[in-house]
Design a protein around this motif. Structure first.
Motif, mmCIF file in Angstrom:
data_model
loop_
_atom_site.group_PDB
_atom_site.id
_atom_site.type_symbol
_atom_site.label_atom_id
_atom_site.label_comp_id
_atom_site.label_asym_id
_atom_site.label_seq_id
_atom_site.Cartn_x
_atom_site.Cartn_y
_atom_site.Cartn_z
ATOM 1 N N TRP A 61 1.039 -1.299 0.096
ATOM 2 C CA TRP A 61 0.079 0.205 -0.340
ATOM 3 C C TRP A 61 1.043 1.244 -0.283
ATOM 4 C CZ3 TRP A 61 -0.717 -4.501 2.659
ATOM 5 C CH2 TRP A 61 -2.168 -4.982 2.369
ATOM 6 N N PHE A 62 0.414 2.317 -0.632
ATOM 7 C CA PHE A 62 1.371 3.619 -0.568
ATOM 8 C C PHE A 62 0.077 4.641 -0.838
ATOM 9 C CE2 PHE A 62 0.488 2.959 -5.201
ATOM 10 C CZ PHE A 62 0.346 4.131 -5.713
ATOM 11 N N SER A 63 0.575 5.847 -0.350
ATOM 12 C CA SER A 63 -0.034 7.072 -0.579
ATOM 13 C C SER A 63 0.696 8.205 -1.219
ATOM 14 C CB SER A 63 -0.413 7.680 0.977
ATOM 15 O OG SER A 63 0.737 7.836 1.739
ATOM 16 N N GLY A 64 0.196 9.078 -1.483
ATOM 17 C CA GLY A 64 0.528 10.040 -2.525
ATOM 18 C C GLY A 64 1.200 9.615 -3.701
ATOM 19 N N GLY A 65 2.174 10.134 -4.363
ATOM 20 C CA GLY A 65 2.998 9.743 -5.607
ATOM 21 C C GLY A 65 2.111 9.795 -6.923
ATOM 22 N N PRO A 66 2.236 9.270 -7.988
ATOM 23 C CA PRO A 66 1.391 9.537 -9.131
ATOM 24 C C PRO A 66 0.217 9.089 -9.219
ATOM 25 C CG PRO A 66 2.794 7.769 -9.445
ATOM 26 C CD PRO A 66 3.049 7.948 -7.950
ATOM 27 N N SER A 67 -0.763 9.857 -10.010
ATOM 28 C CA SER A 67 -2.163 9.276 -10.073
ATOM 29 C C SER A 67 -2.235 8.185 -11.284
ATOM 30 C CB SER A 67 -2.910 10.695 -10.370
ATOM 31 O OG SER A 67 -2.557 11.033 -11.730
ATOM 32 N N ASN A 68 -1.231 8.357 -12.209
ATOM 33 C CA ASN A 68 -1.171 7.269 -13.190
ATOM 34 C C ASN A 68 -0.306 6.172 -12.809
ATOM 35 O OD1 ASN A 68 -0.757 5.575 -15.580
ATOM 36 N ND2 ASN A 68 -0.458 7.286 -16.840
ATOM 37 N N THR A 69 -0.790 5.037 -12.413
ATOM 38 C CA THR A 69 0.285 3.768 -11.811
ATOM 39 C C THR A 69 0.708 2.799 -12.915
ATOM 40 O OG1 THR A 69 -1.825 2.500 -11.445
ATOM 41 C CG2 THR A 69 -1.200 4.130 -9.548
ATOM 42 N N THR A 70 0.787 3.365 -14.114
ATOM 43 C CA THR A 70 1.150 2.259 -15.035
ATOM 44 C C THR A 70 2.756 1.968 -14.964
ATOM 45 O OG1 THR A 70 -0.268 3.300 -16.739
ATOM 46 C CG2 THR A 70 1.414 1.943 -17.641
ATOM 47 N N ALA A 71 3.689 2.694 -14.549
ATOM 48 C CA ALA A 71 4.872 2.460 -14.512
ATOM 49 C C ALA A 71 4.976 1.355 -12.962
ATOM 50 C CB ALA A 71 5.525 3.557 -13.970
ATOM 51 N N ILE A 72 4.124 1.789 -11.951
ATOM 52 C CA ILE A 72 4.141 0.979 -10.713
ATOM 53 C C ILE A 72 3.782 -0.566 -11.114
ATOM 54 C CG2 ILE A 72 3.107 0.632 -8.638
ATOM 55 C CD1 ILE A 72 3.156 3.677 -8.250
ATOM 56 N N ASP A 73 2.513 -0.508 -12.002
ATOM 57 C CA ASP A 73 1.853 -1.892 -12.414
ATOM 58 C C ASP A 73 2.943 -2.836 -13.510
ATOM 59 O OD1 ASP A 73 -0.399 -1.185 -11.189
ATOM 60 O OD2 ASP A 73 -1.152 -0.157 -13.159
ATOM 61 N N LEU A 74 3.743 -2.024 -14.186
ATOM 62 C CA LEU A 74 4.785 -2.787 -15.004
ATOM 63 C C LEU A 74 5.976 -2.983 -14.383
ATOM 64 C CD1 LEU A 74 4.120 -0.831 -18.437
ATOM 65 C CD2 LEU A 74 3.243 -3.105 -17.778
ATOM 66 N N ALA A 75 6.078 -2.524 -13.150
ATOM 67 C CA ALA A 75 7.538 -2.620 -12.603
ATOM 68 C C ALA A 75 7.838 -4.157 -12.462
ATOM 69 C CB ALA A 75 7.713 -1.771 -11.200
ATOM 70 N N PRO A 76 7.108 -4.998 -11.933
ATOM 71 C CA PRO A 76 7.659 -6.447 -11.807
ATOM 72 C C PRO A 76 7.884 -7.017 -13.122
ATOM 73 C CG PRO A 76 5.808 -6.238 -10.445
ATOM 74 C CD PRO A 76 5.835 -4.991 -11.179
#
Length: 91
Positions: A61-76
């Motif tokens: 879980w995280f708070s703040g950061g980007p509203s577009n989470t595409t990079a977070i989703d693709l990281a693995p």
């Protein structure tokens, strides 16, 4: 058809540890990219758990950061490609 032999037994024992290692790398990839984009990691869960009828192998879980989470989703996926192509086993 693949037959089980005693030679497979060590891998059966190693499977939970390998799964925990994979889940840890997967969730840390998500969390690392979220953090790099200015998010604050509030919690991370690396052991399997049920919530209702849903099984989670790991979550963060995280708070703040980007509203577009595409990079977070693709990281693995990016991490898996990097490990498989840049490791000492890559030819």
């Amino acid at each position: 058809m693949i037959r089980f032999t005693w030679a497979h037994l060590p891998w059966v024992g190693a499977a939970p540890l390998l799964m925990l290692l994979g889940t840890t790398l997967h969730e840390l990839a998500h969390a690392g990219v979220a953090w790099l984009q200015g998010g604050e990691i509030t919690a991370i869960q690396l052991l399997p758990s049920f919530e209702g009828r849903t099984l989670y192998f790991g979550r963060f879980w995280f708070s703040g950061g980007p509203s577009n989470t595409t990079a977070i989703d693709l990281a693995p996926s990016v991490l898996a490609i990097a490990i498989s192509t840049c490791g000492p086993w890559a030819v």
